[in-house]
Write an enzyme that holds these catalytic residues in place. Structure first.
Site, short mmCIF file in Angstrom:
data_model
loop_
_atom_site.label_atom_id
_atom_site.label_comp_id
_atom_site.label_asym_id
_atom_site.label_seq_id
_atom_site.Cartn_x
_atom_site.Cartn_y
_atom_site.Cartn_z
N ASP A 38 0.81 -1.22 0.00
CA ASP A 38 0.00 0.00 0.00
C ASP A 38 0.84 1.27 0.00
O ASP A 38 0.31 2.37 0.11
CB ASP A 38 -0.96 0.00 1.19
CG ASP A 38 -0.24 0.02 2.54
OD1 ASP A 38 1.01 -0.13 2.53
OD2 ASP A 38 -0.90 0.18 3.57
N GLU B 8 3.18 2.00 2.30
CA GLU B 8 3.78 2.19 3.62
C GLU B 8 5.16 1.53 3.66
O GLU B 8 5.42 0.58 2.91
CB GLU B 8 2.86 1.56 4.67
CG GLU B 8 3.23 1.84 6.12
CD GLU B 8 2.23 1.25 7.09
OE1 GLU B 8 2.68 0.71 8.12
OE2 GLU B 8 1.01 1.30 6.80
N ASP C 103 16.20 38.18 -7.68
CA ASP C 103 15.10 38.86 -6.99
C ASP C 103 15.64 39.56 -5.76
O ASP C 103 16.69 39.21 -5.23
CB ASP C 103 13.96 37.89 -6.62
CG ASP C 103 14.42 36.76 -5.74
OD1 ASP C 103 14.99 37.02 -4.67
OD2 ASP C 103 14.21 35.59 -6.12
N LYS D 214 11.50 41.67 -9.49
CA LYS D 214 10.51 40.90 -10.24
C LYS D 214 9.14 41.02 -9.58
O LYS D 214 9.01 41.26 -8.38
CB LYS D 214 10.91 39.42 -10.33
CG LYS D 214 10.81 38.65 -9.02
CD LYS D 214 11.15 37.19 -9.21
CE LYS D 214 11.04 36.45 -7.86
NZ LYS D 214 11.42 35.03 -7.96
N ALA E 297 13.01 27.18 -12.92
CA ALA E 297 14.01 27.99 -13.64
C ALA E 297 13.41 29.17 -14.39
O ALA E 297 14.10 29.80 -15.20
CB ALA E 297 14.82 27.12 -14.61
N GLY E 298 12.18 29.52 -14.11
CA GLY E 298 11.56 30.67 -14.78
C GLY E 298 12.24 31.98 -14.43
O GLY E 298 12.55 32.80 -15.30
#
Length: 313
Positions: A41, A43, A172, A195, A227-228
């Site tokens: 299952d 687990e 950024d 950004k 990776a944008g």
């Protein structure tokens, strides 16, 4: 190792075995024997195949997707405590769920805090990790955290490139502190990208703040997912007259279509550590090992020595 201290044993989870083997090679010891039995299952059950009673046990496991890696680590910690290990240290080159470190809008979870609580509840005595998405995540733990930095391997590599007119950039504003540390160490200018996101993993617009004309640019980030952001920043640098653009990031999550974006963008090279196993078709990628850094830290922690010499910045 010091004969007066408890014996040291290192074990590794399924997806981080490669890292465990490298660390043990640096330490001059054998990787511990452990068995993970899977049920129909989905687990699974963790068991140590050798005695760890009274030992200092290091469990190597990054918690990158999927969630089985996190659950496996929690079961490893629990099994070690129940097997009477003297202390249990989680070695997590990549600490997943770290992007959710605060409530930035109503009715959201803080996953980084939840994961830290789970690790402590399972019985971990110490955590050794690298380049957390946000430094303050260390404060989520009620046990010691040794927070290492990929700069220990990145900076020597950057210096080996012998690039003139070098500029350090961040894709950024949130990564400005990290990039500024690199710029100060290398004594070069810092450039920022501002950004705006339309939604998670989608960048709406980006602006360069600083001069990159005729410069060799290195973009600094902690992780690359789709990776944008990093590829858009690289293309923007070239549009603004950069001579070349490289990128480095500690954690190569590289979710699809990241490899395609990197291969088709202006990046000359993208440099990662091996905190996450990298199996993507991306000829621009260079992978640097951090096994020696983690092995040295484990040795110092075991011998109760300072680890401050591990930090270049």
């Amino acid at each position: 190792m010091n004969a007066l201290l408890p014996p040291i044993k290192v074990f590794a989870g399924t997806k981080s075995r490669y890292m465990g083997e490298e660390i043990c090679k640096e330490l001059g010891i054998e990787l511990g024997k452990m068995n993970i039995q899977h049920f129909a299952d989905g687990e699974f059950e963790v068991s140590f195949e050798e005695s760890i009673r009274g030992c200092e046990v290091y469990l190597v496991q990054s918690t990158f997707p999927n969630c089985d890696n996190l659950m496996e680590l929690l079961l490893m910690i629990d099994a070690a405590k129940r097997a009477s290990a003297k202390s249990v240290i989680a070695v997590m080159p990549y600490f997943g769920w770290a992007r959710q470190d605060r409530k930035d809008k109503p009715r959201v979870s803080i996953a980084a805090k939840l994961v830290s609580d789970l690790l402590v509840a399972a019985g971990v005595d110490r955590v050794i990790t690298m380049d957390l998405h946000a430094d303050q995540i260390q404060g989520f733990f009620n046990v010691p955290v040794d927070h290492l930095y990929g700069s220990s391997v990145f900076l020597p590599y950057i210096e080996s490139l012998h690039l003139d007119n070098l500029v350090i950039a961040t894709p950024d504003v949130g990564g400005a502190k990290r990039a500024n540390n690199y710029a100060k160490y290398l004594n070069v200018p810092l450039v920022l990208c501002h950004k705006q996101r339309a939604k998670a993993n989608v960048v709406a617009s980006m602006t360069v703040i600083g001069d990159v004309k005729d410069k060799n640019v290195i973009l600094i980030d902690d992780m690359v997912d789709t990776a944008g952001t990093i590829t858009k920043a690289a293309d923007l640098m070239m549009e603004n007259g950069a001579k070349s653009v490289r990128a480095l990031a500690s954690h190569a999550i590289m979710s699809d279509p990241a490899s395609e974006r990197v291969n088709n963008c202006s990046l000359e090279e993208i440099i990662f550590t091996n905190s996450i196993p990298f199996h993507k078709d991306c000829p621009k990628a260079t992978i640097l090992s951090v096994a020696k850094m983690f092995a040295d830290t484990i040795r110092r922690v075991h011998n109760n020595e300072s680890i401050s010499s591990q930090y270049l910045i």
